[in-house]
Write an enzyme that holds these catalytic residues in place. Sequence first.
Site, PDB file in Angstrom:
ATOM      1  N   ASN A 105       0.843  -1.198   0.000  1.00  0.00           N
ATOM      2  CA  ASN A 105       0.000   0.000   0.000  1.00  0.00           C
ATOM      3  C   ASN A 105       0.874   1.242   0.000  1.00  0.00           C
ATOM      4  O   ASN A 105       2.024   1.206   0.423  1.00  0.00           O
ATOM      5  CB  ASN A 105      -0.983  -0.003   1.188  1.00  0.00           C
ATOM      6  CG  ASN A 105      -0.525  -0.880   2.317  1.00  0.00           C
ATOM      7  OD1 ASN A 105       0.297  -0.469   3.119  1.00  0.00           O
ATOM      8  ND2 ASN A 105      -1.009  -2.121   2.356  1.00  0.00           N
ATOM      9  N   GLU A 151      -4.100  -1.312   5.901  1.00  0.00           N
ATOM     10  CA  GLU A 151      -2.838  -0.998   6.581  1.00  0.00           C
ATOM     11  C   GLU A 151      -2.577   0.510   6.660  1.00  0.00           C
ATOM     12  O   GLU A 151      -1.471   0.926   6.981  1.00  0.00           O
ATOM     13  CB  GLU A 151      -1.671  -1.707   5.889  1.00  0.00           C
ATOM     14  CG  GLU A 151      -1.736  -3.218   6.055  1.00  0.00           C
ATOM     15  CD  GLU A 151      -0.422  -3.903   5.737  1.00  0.00           C
ATOM     16  OE1 GLU A 151       0.408  -4.028   6.648  1.00  0.00           O
ATOM     17  OE2 GLU A 151      -0.228  -4.318   4.585  1.00  0.00           O
TER      18      GLU A 151
HETATM   19 ZN   LIG Z   1       1.906  -5.727   4.294  1.00  0.00          ZN
END
Ligand SMILES: [Zn+2]
Length: 350
Positions: A105, A151
Amino acid sequence: MKTLISAKDIEDLLRQGGDLRSLPADAILTPSARDRVREIEGRATHNGTASVAPSSAVKAITSTSPKPEIETFFRSPEIQQLKEQLCEIGRRLWQRAYVDGNGGNVAIRVGADIALCTPTLVSKGFMKPEDMCLVDLEGNQLAGTKRRTSEILMHLQIMKRQPKAVATVHCHPPHATAFAVAGVEPPTCMIPEIEVFIGKVPIAPYRTPGTPEMGALVADLVDKHNTVLMANHGVVAWSHLNVEDAYFKMEIIEAYCRTVVVAAQLGTPLKTFSQTHLQDLLKIKQTLGIPDPRIGLKECELCDNNEWRPGVTCAATQNSNGSGTGVVSPDGEAEALVQAITDQIMAGER
Ligand SMILES: [Zn+2]
């Protein structure tokens, strides 16, 4: 009187959302400020963007701005350009096999308390600009139809703890992640690039991905480090410049870890460069305006300070002129490191 501009003035200007075009036309730039401007202009040309930092217009929006203003901002040409950058970085992460499945991400700070980020459950290699999400620094989604990455809290905790962080990249590049799984911090004094653009790379203890605990443990390390290994998970890096710079740190750490793993198989003790040479690299780093807590330490401190020499012994230079190449002692910690890497490789082949 003409204004004298230092590299720090340039950093302060960018941090406040300013633009190089706002510098007085007759300003006198120090040599390091000139280098910094050249670097920024080079990157801007390369990226096709006018500025590496969010402009003052971008900074004006906050998480408490009226919803229609947030929506307009989210669809502005400036944000569209950053959404396209996120897609491009995702594509590079996927092509280099730094991400797997829907992993990895990326986030870009676009205001005092807001960030643009990648969505969850989408391969980073195939994202579209309309997939991107806008969140506040607590992780609440402000705009975007896809759900933000699970995340994101880690990225936001980095941004909260490290005000210089304008972009963050997290992924799972196999060689760097192997060090994170083995619990071995990458040794230093082996290849110049990592010393200049990254520095020492610590390991944050394991916690379940996406939990506030994970983010807090990483955030504890980002005042001193721009790249952090996450135990049994992957790597995260932040940049004071832009998202491409944060991504470059991934290329550098992964190439470094891969090289060290390959070198450890060659059957000869790994060589290092001396503390004098490290000092030279830290001077270059300072000129580039990249912070490193080792800047200013004496050579003997670089060598003696265990904090900077984990997992490997960088032999003190024997020559009085300091130009000799240090050789990692085959004894003790260095041998343990090579053994640990070799064991990992052997274990992986079974
Ligand atoms: Zn990760």
